[in-house]
Write a protein that holds these residues in place. Sequence first.
Motif, short mmCIF file in Angstrom:
data_model
loop_
_atom_site.label_atom_id
_atom_site.label_comp_id
_atom_site.label_asym_id
_atom_site.label_seq_id
_atom_site.Cartn_x
_atom_site.Cartn_y
_atom_site.Cartn_z
N HIS A 15 -1.30 -9.34 -12.30
CA HIS A 15 -0.84 -7.99 -12.63
C HIS A 15 -1.91 -7.23 -13.41
O HIS A 15 -2.22 -6.07 -13.11
CB HIS A 15 0.46 -8.07 -13.43
CG HIS A 15 1.06 -6.74 -13.73
ND1 HIS A 15 1.47 -6.37 -14.99
CD2 HIS A 15 1.31 -5.67 -12.93
CE1 HIS A 15 1.95 -5.15 -14.96
NE2 HIS A 15 1.89 -4.70 -13.72
N GLY A 18 -4.70 -5.99 -11.33
CA GLY A 18 -4.37 -4.96 -10.38
C GLY A 18 -4.01 -5.47 -9.00
O GLY A 18 -3.83 -4.69 -8.06
N LEU A 20 -1.25 -7.08 -8.27
CA LEU A 20 0.18 -6.87 -8.08
C LEU A 20 0.58 -5.54 -8.72
O LEU A 20 0.13 -5.22 -9.83
CB LEU A 20 0.99 -8.00 -8.73
CG LEU A 20 0.89 -9.40 -8.12
CD1 LEU A 20 1.71 -10.38 -8.94
CD2 LEU A 20 1.34 -9.40 -6.68
N THR A 21 1.43 -4.81 -8.05
CA THR A 21 1.94 -3.56 -8.61
C THR A 21 3.00 -3.90 -9.67
O THR A 21 3.44 -5.05 -9.78
CB THR A 21 2.58 -2.69 -7.53
OG1 THR A 21 3.72 -3.38 -6.99
CG2 THR A 21 1.59 -2.40 -6.41
N ASP A 22 3.43 -2.88 -10.42
CA ASP A 22 4.48 -3.10 -11.42
C ASP A 22 5.75 -3.63 -10.78
O ASP A 22 6.41 -4.54 -11.32
CB ASP A 22 4.79 -1.79 -12.16
CG ASP A 22 3.63 -1.33 -13.04
OD1 ASP A 22 2.75 -2.17 -13.34
OD2 ASP A 22 3.61 -0.15 -13.42
N GLU A 23 6.11 -3.07 -9.62
CA GLU A 23 7.33 -3.50 -8.94
C GLU A 23 7.22 -4.94 -8.46
O GLU A 23 8.15 -5.74 -8.59
CB GLU A 23 7.64 -2.57 -7.74
CG GLU A 23 8.05 -1.16 -8.15
CD GLU A 23 6.83 -0.28 -8.41
OE1 GLU A 23 5.68 -0.77 -8.29
OE2 GLU A 23 7.03 0.91 -8.72
N GLU A 24 6.07 -5.30 -7.90
CA GLU A 24 5.87 -6.66 -7.41
C GLU A 24 5.88 -7.65 -8.57
O GLU A 24 6.45 -8.74 -8.47
CB GLU A 24 4.56 -6.76 -6.65
CG GLU A 24 4.59 -6.04 -5.32
CD GLU A 24 3.21 -5.93 -4.69
OE1 GLU A 24 3.16 -5.76 -3.47
OE2 GLU A 24 2.21 -6.03 -5.42
N THR A 110 0.12 -1.24 -1.46
CA THR A 110 1.21 -0.94 -2.35
C THR A 110 2.42 -1.73 -1.92
O THR A 110 2.45 -2.28 -0.83
CB THR A 110 1.57 0.56 -2.32
OG1 THR A 110 1.90 0.91 -0.98
CG2 THR A 110 0.40 1.40 -2.80
N ALA A 111 3.44 -1.79 -2.76
CA ALA A 111 4.66 -2.55 -2.45
C ALA A 111 5.87 -1.64 -2.50
O ALA A 111 5.93 -0.70 -3.27
CB ALA A 111 4.84 -3.69 -3.44
N LYS A 159 -4.17 -8.68 -1.55
CA LYS A 159 -2.75 -8.97 -1.48
C LYS A 159 -2.51 -10.37 -0.91
O LYS A 159 -1.69 -11.14 -1.40
CB LYS A 159 -2.03 -7.95 -0.59
CG LYS A 159 -1.82 -6.60 -1.23
CD LYS A 159 -0.67 -6.65 -2.22
CE LYS A 159 -0.41 -5.25 -2.77
NZ LYS A 159 0.72 -5.26 -3.72
#
Length: 292
Positions: A15, A18, A20-24, A110-111, A159
């Motif tokens: 995270h 960068g 992983l996104t905040d949501e992931e 993005t996720a 990813k």
Amino acid sequence: MADWIEQLERLSQLHKAGALTDEEFAAQKARVMALAAAPDASRAPEPEPAAPAAAAEWDSAAYVADAPRSTAAKWALIGLPVALVLAGAAWFGSTLIGPKSDPELSGAATAAPLASAAAAASAAPSEEAALPASLDETLTYAAANNCKAAGALEAIYKKLDSAAGLGSANGITVRLDAFDSPLALNVKNGTDADGIETRHAWLRFPEGTTWHGLKLSRLTSTTTIVPESDGGYARSITFLDQPDKVRATLSRLGFGAPRAPDYAQLSDEACGGSMQIAAISGGSALTCNWGC
């Protein structure tokens, strides 16, 4: 240290980097905490992604590059990890075309929001047939002759690396502007009797997807971790076209990749590498390998 604690530390690192996104990050953290809180007897391994519909074995020769480093000693170290990376890749990549859905990445991976089960379901790939699309301007390289990806392509590979490192692709998707539906990644990891760990992650493109006139099949990332030794990793792009056509197109785009068993050396300050184009069942693959 408990496995779940190690997973949380890995998630935090990815995270912060960068990957992983905040949501992931939130979705993966919730998954790990749920497993940690559950009684041991109730814990069950996560279901593996559905096996590809077709079952064509990949030719392991497509992933073997005996490229020497700049010195004999340096390239001798690469031989084992690269061979392990690529031999390990042969067993999982049996299907060249998968379910009809695609990533949608607007210049960066993005996720879809995963705050609830409903949101996760909405992020799942569509079962409807996707329209043919060209990814000429989406999947790009900063330095084709050194197999250095850029933009959306590099983001997708990151990813894949993140999902493989976590051992799960649940809740991690990528999107491309060319498609309406996101694509869920696939992961398959394993450790052999000698403690050599192999991590595989891949995504498939829907039928009809092209890249500079070539029929795209999938992107793959493979990492091999050898105890007390150099490791290795490989990135590949698989096509439904024959090697000669792939080589001609890649040559026009600036790649210097020859047909296997020949190879071209890749320059890297820390790791030696090689790239080649090999025939596999149903098509061919451009594979770039590094050992360090």
